[in-house]
Design an enzyme around this catalytic site. Structure first.
Site, PDB file in Angstrom:
ATOM      1  N   ARG A  67       0.924  -1.206  -0.120  1.00  0.00           N
ATOM      2  CA  ARG A  67       0.037   0.221  -0.073  1.00  0.00           C
ATOM      3  C   ARG A  67       0.860   1.246   0.035  1.00  0.00           C
ATOM      4  O   ARG A  67       0.635   2.498  -0.410  1.00  0.00           O
ATOM      5  CB  ARG A  67      -0.926   0.185   1.261  1.00  0.00           C
ATOM      6  CG  ARG A  67      -1.901   1.118   1.103  1.00  0.00           C
ATOM      7  CD  ARG A  67      -3.010   0.981   2.099  1.00  0.00           C
ATOM      8  NE  ARG A  67      -2.842   0.566   3.632  1.00  0.00           N
ATOM      9  CZ  ARG A  67      -2.759   1.308   4.414  1.00  0.00           C
ATOM     10  NH1 ARG A  67      -2.589   2.454   4.487  1.00  0.00           N
ATOM     11  NH2 ARG A  67      -2.406   0.509   5.659  1.00  0.00           N
ATOM     12  N   TYR A 120     -15.110  13.818 -17.625  1.00  0.00           N
ATOM     13  CA  TYR A 120     -15.345  12.398 -17.726  1.00  0.00           C
ATOM     14  C   TYR A 120     -16.286  12.494 -16.484  1.00  0.00           C
ATOM     15  O   TYR A 120     -16.271  13.282 -15.663  1.00  0.00           O
ATOM     16  CB  TYR A 120     -14.008  11.931 -17.074  1.00  0.00           C
ATOM     17  CG  TYR A 120     -14.547  10.366 -16.961  1.00  0.00           C
ATOM     18  CD1 TYR A 120     -15.083   9.440 -17.950  1.00  0.00           C
ATOM     19  CD2 TYR A 120     -14.046   9.810 -15.730  1.00  0.00           C
ATOM     20  CE1 TYR A 120     -15.366   8.231 -17.522  1.00  0.00           C
ATOM     21  CE2 TYR A 120     -14.371   8.296 -15.338  1.00  0.00           C
ATOM     22  CZ  TYR A 120     -14.788   7.685 -16.392  1.00  0.00           C
ATOM     23  OH  TYR A 120     -15.352   6.379 -16.168  1.00  0.00           O
ATOM     24  N   ASP A 192      -6.061  16.468 -16.440  1.00  0.00           N
ATOM     25  CA  ASP A 192      -6.408  15.053 -16.947  1.00  0.00           C
ATOM     26  C   ASP A 192      -5.820  14.756 -18.301  1.00  0.00           C
ATOM     27  O   ASP A 192      -6.415  15.435 -19.272  1.00  0.00           O
ATOM     28  CB  ASP A 192      -7.894  14.545 -16.641  1.00  0.00           C
ATOM     29  CG  ASP A 192      -8.235  12.984 -17.021  1.00  0.00           C
ATOM     30  OD1 ASP A 192      -7.315  12.671 -17.464  1.00  0.00           O
ATOM     31  OD2 ASP A 192      -9.477  12.792 -16.571  1.00  0.00           O
ATOM     32  N   LYS A 217      -6.279   3.039 -19.857  1.00  0.00           N
ATOM     33  CA  LYS A 217      -6.479   3.642 -21.287  1.00  0.00           C
ATOM     34  C   LYS A 217      -5.295   3.136 -22.184  1.00  0.00           C
ATOM     35  O   LYS A 217      -4.885   2.017 -22.240  1.00  0.00           O
ATOM     36  CB  LYS A 217      -7.314   4.665 -21.414  1.00  0.00           C
ATOM     37  CG  LYS A 217      -8.081   5.311 -20.471  1.00  0.00           C
ATOM     38  CD  LYS A 217      -9.305   4.166 -20.624  1.00  0.00           C
ATOM     39  CE  LYS A 217     -10.460   4.786 -19.890  1.00  0.00           C
ATOM     40  NZ  LYS A 217     -10.589   5.047 -18.580  1.00  0.00           N
TER      41      LYS A 217
END
Length: 401
Positions: A67, A120, A192, A217
């Site tokens: 983590r 988005y 972004d 993506k």
């Protein structure tokens, strides 16, 4: 493609992008593998208590607890920082994990954020619903109007969030103008860059403080992983990391390894994708059944000159409106044979969605109207198939309208 990037150690010749994605994470001192290993472990052992204390007290230590960090993740972060031209990078479990963690790290109750009317859909929900719940004010502006950004600034504005090209309408934001405006007022900026990729656009080169990606993506490129990346300065990355380990948007070791493998072919895939998409957008403009095509690489795009100035390629996504309405658009999408009717973008396979059908389940009619999504809107993510096969498939589907 082919811009030189300096290695961190300064002792190796500057590498062009195609070489960087292969050798930018070389670690020849620790193992003898050619393919990088997968560190599929939640925790790492220390040799003694002093080493354990050092591991536990070092932010982003790659061999303490996954983590907090992981050697495989560190490889991805090194390549991504060099691709985006930033000091460092931080990986997360998803693109929205990257966006949410970054935004929540930088603002708090009483602060003000400027964002775009077109984002988005999940980013839009953060701005519309999540941040106001925590006492953060948000102003949405038309991204193509730099004066709208300037007029929205308040004394408590702490962050400007942009996305360019925007999903799904492919409207652009002037990165240099926004960055200059923000810095003159001491405001941080996030871009972004998912729809462009670092091959086609590097927002940090234009002055943006932080660049985020849905690595699901282009960066992964094969529709087989979920990941996010934040590229920024060392100081901001450590600040965000403390929020990251509390929120827990952790990238799995396997997805980190798949992302690293995907990055190896990113420049090659983007070269083919860029060429395919521009050819297909040009083809679509010539079809009588198509009302309008939206693609930054076309001279007909209202911001084509801006696209040419801040982008090196124009990406996979083409948006277009089919003549008629919802039903005609549904028939067209259903008649396509090569692209999968699926969400996401930027992979080797072409994907298509009837945008109004996809977003209606998560956005109200008013939100869709603000986002500029009509009933006859299609979003097509072009893959690496042969362009003639894609053209033929689309032509046949248009006859079904």
């Amino acid at each position: 493609m082919g811009k030189d990037h300096d290695r961190e150690n300064g002792n190796v010749e500057a590498m062009r992008t195609e070489t960087l994605v292969i050798h930018g994470d070389d670690d020849r001192t620790n193992d003898y593998t050619v393919a990088p290993p997968i560190y599929y472990t939640a925790t790492f052992r220390a040799q003694d208590s002093d080493e354990f204390a050092e591991m536990a007290g070092t932010p982003r230590h790659p061999q303490y607890y996954t983590r907090y960090g992981n050697p495989g993740h560190q490889r991805v972060e090194k390549i991504m920082a060099e691709l985006e031209g930033t000091e460092t990078a931080l990986v997360t479990g998803s693109g929205m994990g990257a966006i949410a963690t970054a935004v929540l790290s930088l603002v708090g109750a009483g602060d003000h954020v400027i964002a775009q009317t077109r984002h988005y859909m999940s980013t839009a929900k953060i701005m519309d619903e999540l941040l106001p719940r925590f006492g953060v004010q948000v102003t949405l502006v038309e991204q193509a109007d730099i004066h709208a950004f300037e007029q929205a600034i308040r004394p408590n504005t702490k962050l400007i969030m942009v996305e360019t090209p925007a999903n799904p309408t492919l409207v652009l934001t002037d990165l240099a103008a926004v960055a200059k405006l923000a810095r003159s007022h001491g405001i941080l900026t996030i871009a972004d860059n998912t729809f462009a990729s670092p091959i086609n656009q590097r927002p940090h080169d234009w002055g943006i403080d932080m660049v985020v990606h849905s690595a699901t993506k282009y960066l992964g490129g094969h529709h087989d992983l979920t990941a996010g990346v934040i590229c920024t300065s060392h100081d901001l990355a450590e600040r965000i990391w403390h929020t990251h380990i509390s929120i827990g948007s952790v990238l799995s070791p396997m997805d980190g390894w798949l992302l690293l493998r995907g990055l190896r072919t990113l420049p090659l895939r983007m070269e083919r994708i860029n060429a395919n998409a521009l050819a297909l957008a040009t083809f679509l403009e010539q079809q009588p059944q198509i009302e309008r095509v939206y693609y930054p690489g076309l001279p007909s795009h209202p911001q084509h000159e801006l696209a040419k100035s801040q982008m090196r390629g124009f990406g996979a996504v083409i948006a277009f409106a089919v003549k008629g309405g919802y039903e005609e658009t549904e028939r067209f999408v259903s008649a396509l044979q090569l692209p999968f009717n699926a969400v996401s973008l930027g992979g080797v396979d072409s994907l298509v969605v009837h945008t109004a059908a996809m977003w209606s389940g998560v956005m109200s009619e008013e939100q869709m109207k603000v986002a500029g999504i009509p009933a006859n809107f299609v979003r097509f993510s072009v893959g690496i198939e042969h362009i003639d096969d894609l053209k033929s498939d689309i032509w046949k589907a248009l006859q079904a309208i």
